[in-house]
Design a protein around this motif. Structure first.
Motif, mmCIF file in Angstrom:
data_model
loop_
_atom_site.group_PDB
_atom_site.id
_atom_site.type_symbol
_atom_site.label_atom_id
_atom_site.label_comp_id
_atom_site.label_asym_id
_atom_site.label_seq_id
_atom_site.Cartn_x
_atom_site.Cartn_y
_atom_site.Cartn_z
ATOM 1 N N TYR A 5 81.195 18.865 62.265
ATOM 2 C CA TYR A 5 82.399 19.177 63.036
ATOM 3 C C TYR A 5 83.376 18.008 63.014
ATOM 4 O O TYR A 5 82.992 16.858 62.894
ATOM 5 N N LYS A 7 85.928 16.810 65.565
ATOM 6 C CA LYS A 7 86.464 16.913 66.921
ATOM 7 C C LYS A 7 87.643 15.965 67.091
ATOM 8 O O LYS A 7 87.675 14.878 66.525
ATOM 9 N N ARG A 62 88.744 21.816 61.280
ATOM 10 C CA ARG A 62 87.777 22.259 62.281
ATOM 11 C C ARG A 62 86.369 21.775 61.949
ATOM 12 O O ARG A 62 85.690 21.216 62.786
ATOM 13 N N ASN A 63 85.921 22.012 60.712
ATOM 14 C CA ASN A 63 84.609 21.524 60.311
ATOM 15 C C ASN A 63 84.510 21.393 58.800
ATOM 16 O O ASN A 63 85.362 21.862 58.056
ATOM 17 N N LYS A 75 89.815 24.662 57.935
ATOM 18 C CA LYS A 75 90.890 24.404 58.877
ATOM 19 C C LYS A 75 90.869 25.509 59.929
ATOM 20 O O LYS A 75 90.089 26.449 59.827
ATOM 21 N N ASN A 76 91.705 25.406 60.944
ATOM 22 C CA ASN A 76 91.782 26.479 61.936
ATOM 23 C C ASN A 76 92.182 27.796 61.285
ATOM 24 O O ASN A 76 91.713 28.853 61.676
ATOM 25 N N ASN A 123 91.290 14.012 62.711
ATOM 26 C CA ASN A 123 91.334 14.283 64.148
ATOM 27 C C ASN A 123 90.875 13.084 64.968
ATOM 28 O O ASN A 123 91.084 13.055 66.171
#
Length: 160
Positions: A5, A7, A62-63, A75-76, A123
């Motif tokens: 992940y 975050k 995202r992960n 990605k999202n 991120n």
């Protein structure tokens, strides 16, 4: 298939919340209080602001998935698949201020292109990893960067 992940750090969350609130206030004030731009101008400016926010949200990492043949950056909205055969080098980066040529400097992450022509989807600037391929460079972040690097190196060694 292993999953890592990405975050958001506290500073990214703080910047994102602050900018979203400020942009919400700007959009609201343009549409309701300011007669200089008119309704059409206010709608156009609002659409531009909202489009930028949606773009950065969509491209936020995202992960990271380590598959059989590909490293997938989810990605999202959407994904980037990097064939393991294209990866030349992977390394952990130290905390740094990312110098962007264009992109977001904290809203939903550090997203865009950096001065060294790397695609940035960071991120958390304390957990950055650089992946160098035949064609591109990617700067990403993961909650467990050392484990991610070791797993990718293991896959690359097995493929040799």
């Amino acid at each position: 298939m292993k999953n890592y992940y990405s975050k958001s750090s506290f500073s990214v969350k703080l910047i994102t919340i602050g900018i979203v609130i400020v942009m919400g206030i700007v959009v609201f004030s343009i549409l309701t209080l300011n007669e200089t731009y008119g309704i059409i101008g206010g709608i156009i400016i609002s659409i531009i602001i909202l489009s930028a926010l949606i773009y950065f949200y969509a491209n936020s990492l995202r992960n990271i998935l380590i598959g059989e043949n590909y490293l997938t950056l989810k990605k999202n909205i959407g994904k980037i698949e990097i064939p393991f055969s294209d990866i030349i080098k992977i390394e952990k980066l130290d905390f740094s201020n990312l110098s962007m040529t264009y992109g977001s400097k904290g809203v939903f992450g550090y997203i865009g292109n950096t001065m060294d022509d790397s695609i940035s989807m960071v991120n958390d600037r304390k957990n950055m990893v650089r992946i160098i391929t035949n064609d591109k460079k990617y700067t990403i972040s993961s909650e467990r960067p050392i484990d991610l690097i070791n797993d990718i190196r293991n896959v690359l060694q097995q493929r040799e």
